[in-house]
Design a protein around this motif. Sequence first.
Motif, PDB file in Angstrom:
ATOM      1  N   UNK A 115      49.564  48.230  34.859  1.00 32.87           N
ATOM      2  CA  UNK A 115      48.161  47.823  34.984  1.00 32.87           C
ATOM      3  C   UNK A 115      47.701  47.325  33.632  1.00 32.87           C
ATOM      4  N   UNK A 116      47.636  46.017  33.503  1.00 33.01           N
ATOM      5  CA  UNK A 116      47.161  45.392  32.279  1.00 33.01           C
ATOM      6  C   UNK A 116      45.658  45.151  32.442  1.00 33.01           C
ATOM      7  N   UNK A 117      44.807  45.882  31.696  1.00 34.00           N
ATOM      8  CA  UNK A 117      43.357  45.844  31.943  1.00 34.00           C
ATOM      9  C   UNK A 117      42.678  44.556  31.477  1.00 34.00           C
ATOM     10  N   UNK A 118      43.095  43.443  32.043  1.00 33.01           N
ATOM     11  CA  UNK A 118      42.452  42.165  31.758  1.00 33.01           C
ATOM     12  C   UNK A 118      41.170  42.050  32.592  1.00 33.01           C
ATOM     13  N   UNK A 119      40.285  41.111  32.254  1.00 30.92           N
ATOM     14  CA  UNK A 119      39.067  40.940  33.052  1.00 30.92           C
ATOM     15  C   UNK A 119      39.347  40.694  34.531  1.00 30.92           C
ATOM     16  N   UNK A 120      40.373  39.911  34.846  1.00 29.24           N
ATOM     17  CA  UNK A 120      40.652  39.626  36.252  1.00 29.24           C
ATOM     18  C   UNK A 120      41.180  40.866  36.972  1.00 29.24           C
ATOM     19  N   UNK A 121      41.954  41.706  36.252  1.00 27.09           N
ATOM     20  CA  UNK A 121      42.473  42.930  36.868  1.00 27.09           C
ATOM     21  C   UNK A 121      41.347  43.934  37.114  1.00 27.09           C
ATOM     22  N   UNK A 122      40.491  44.130  36.111  1.00 29.20           N
ATOM     23  CA  UNK A 122      39.387  45.077  36.254  1.00 29.20           C
ATOM     24  C   UNK A 122      38.353  44.576  37.262  1.00 29.20           C
ATOM     25  N   UNK A 123      38.029  43.286  37.173  1.00 31.05           N
ATOM     26  CA  UNK A 123      37.087  42.717  38.135  1.00 31.05           C
ATOM     27  C   UNK A 123      37.630  42.771  39.549  1.00 31.05           C
ATOM     28  N   UNK A 124      38.938  42.517  39.696  1.00 30.50           N
ATOM     29  CA  UNK A 124      39.565  42.588  41.014  1.00 30.50           C
ATOM     30  C   UNK A 124      39.523  43.992  41.578  1.00 30.50           C
ATOM     31  N   UNK A 125      39.741  44.989  40.721  1.00 27.38           N
ATOM     32  CA  UNK A 125      39.721  46.376  41.188  1.00 27.38           C
ATOM     33  C   UNK A 125      38.312  46.776  41.643  1.00 27.38           C
ATOM     34  N   UNK A 126      37.304  46.374  40.886  1.00 24.48           N
ATOM     35  CA  UNK A 126      35.920  46.672  41.282  1.00 24.48           C
ATOM     36  C   UNK A 126      35.604  46.004  42.618  1.00 24.48           C
ATOM     37  N   UNK A 127      36.001  44.740  42.748  1.00 25.71           N
ATOM     38  CA  UNK A 127      35.775  44.015  44.002  1.00 25.71           C
ATOM     39  C   UNK A 127      36.467  44.709  45.170  1.00 25.71           C
ATOM     40  N   UNK A 128      37.746  45.057  44.978  1.00 18.94           N
ATOM     41  CA  UNK A 128      38.522  45.656  46.063  1.00 18.94           C
ATOM     42  C   UNK A 128      37.988  47.030  46.459  1.00 18.94           C
ATOM     43  N   UNK A 129      37.643  47.860  45.464  1.00 19.50           N
ATOM     44  CA  UNK A 129      37.228  49.234  45.758  1.00 19.50           C
ATOM     45  C   UNK A 129      35.800  49.308  46.286  1.00 19.50           C
ATOM     46  N   UNK A 130      34.872  48.654  45.591  1.00 21.44           N
ATOM     47  CA  UNK A 130      33.459  48.793  45.948  1.00 21.44           C
ATOM     48  C   UNK A 130      33.059  47.923  47.132  1.00 21.44           C
ATOM     49  N   UNK A 131      33.491  46.661  47.114  1.00 22.20           N
ATOM     50  CA  UNK A 131      33.057  45.750  48.164  1.00 22.20           C
ATOM     51  C   UNK A 131      33.943  45.805  49.401  1.00 22.20           C
ATOM     52  N   UNK A 132      35.276  45.723  49.211  1.00 25.51           N
ATOM     53  CA  UNK A 132      36.171  45.647  50.370  1.00 25.51           C
ATOM     54  C   UNK A 132      36.321  46.998  51.052  1.00 25.51           C
ATOM     55  N   UNK A 133      36.787  48.000  50.308  1.00 26.94           N
ATOM     56  CA  UNK A 133      37.162  49.273  50.935  1.00 26.94           C
ATOM     57  C   UNK A 133      36.000  50.215  51.186  1.00 26.94           C
TER      58      UNK A 133
END
Length: 311
Positions: A216-234
């Motif tokens: 897990x390389x904490x780049x902006x796209x990785x962190x932003x993607x995780x927030x999107x996936x966890x909060x919005x999708x799931x």
Amino acid sequence: MDTRKNIDGLAGAMMVGLCMIWGMQQVVLKAAANDVAPVMMLALRSGIAAVLVGLLMVWRRDGLSLREGNWRPGLMVGCLFALEFMLVGEGLRHTSASHMVIFLYTAPIFAALGLHWRLPAERLKPLQWLGIGVAFIGIVVSFAGGEHERETRDAGQQMFGDVLGLLGAMAWGATTVVVRCSRLSSAPVTQTLLYQLLGGFLLLMLVSTLTGQLRFNPTPIALGGLVFQALLVSFASFLAWFWLLRNYLASRLGVLSFMTPMFGIAFGVWLLGEPLETSFIVGALLVLSGIVMVSGYEWLSQWLKRRRVNP
């Protein structure tokens, strides 16, 4: 008496938003794949969303109802949920997000076949069987590929990823059958969702560990993607979907939900530059037409009746 309403402006706007979110999730997984493995991203999003759902259940005082025997089907849907997204995560390493979203959203076909076998009230009608045939033809056409695709990517790898997406759809369809045919059909929505998220987190983390996909390389796209996936999708989108199901006619919502694959394809082409081959476009249209015939049968039947009365 059924108090569910026809689609109004609020429901229509919510469905457009939800379909955009659902269509984007495969694209986000693919875009962040260089920084975090898709399976790892799916495991983390399930864990974060499980915590949020657990807090919501505590606030609402929803119990797990273990004494009622819900844990058995709950364990099964958790495993199926994990299997579905393990296949999706692995498939995205080999195929495009556009392909994945089409094959994954054949799930209603497999759910309809399973319910036809298990529940007499869910027997398929001739138009629905025709829809299954049309969707199957679409899958075959989509697998055929195009000239540009054969020149620019390993056709065997592409097909392998597509097959994994189709297997993921089967797991999703099986999850629907288990929920409908078990005590979970009358359980609180948050309870069923929590079983799925916990199963997804635990098993997908195990798969990530065993396959060496823990990076897990904490780049902006990785962190932003995780927030999107966890909060919005799931979390948010799933709860919003079930709120809509409680308040509006499911057949109308089901038809609108087929905007999701179209958004998925559009986002894949726009944001990831994925190619669109003629065979895939034709196959995708056939698949979507077949799914509408199966899942939108009630709506189509009513529309045809109105056309006969008012030609």
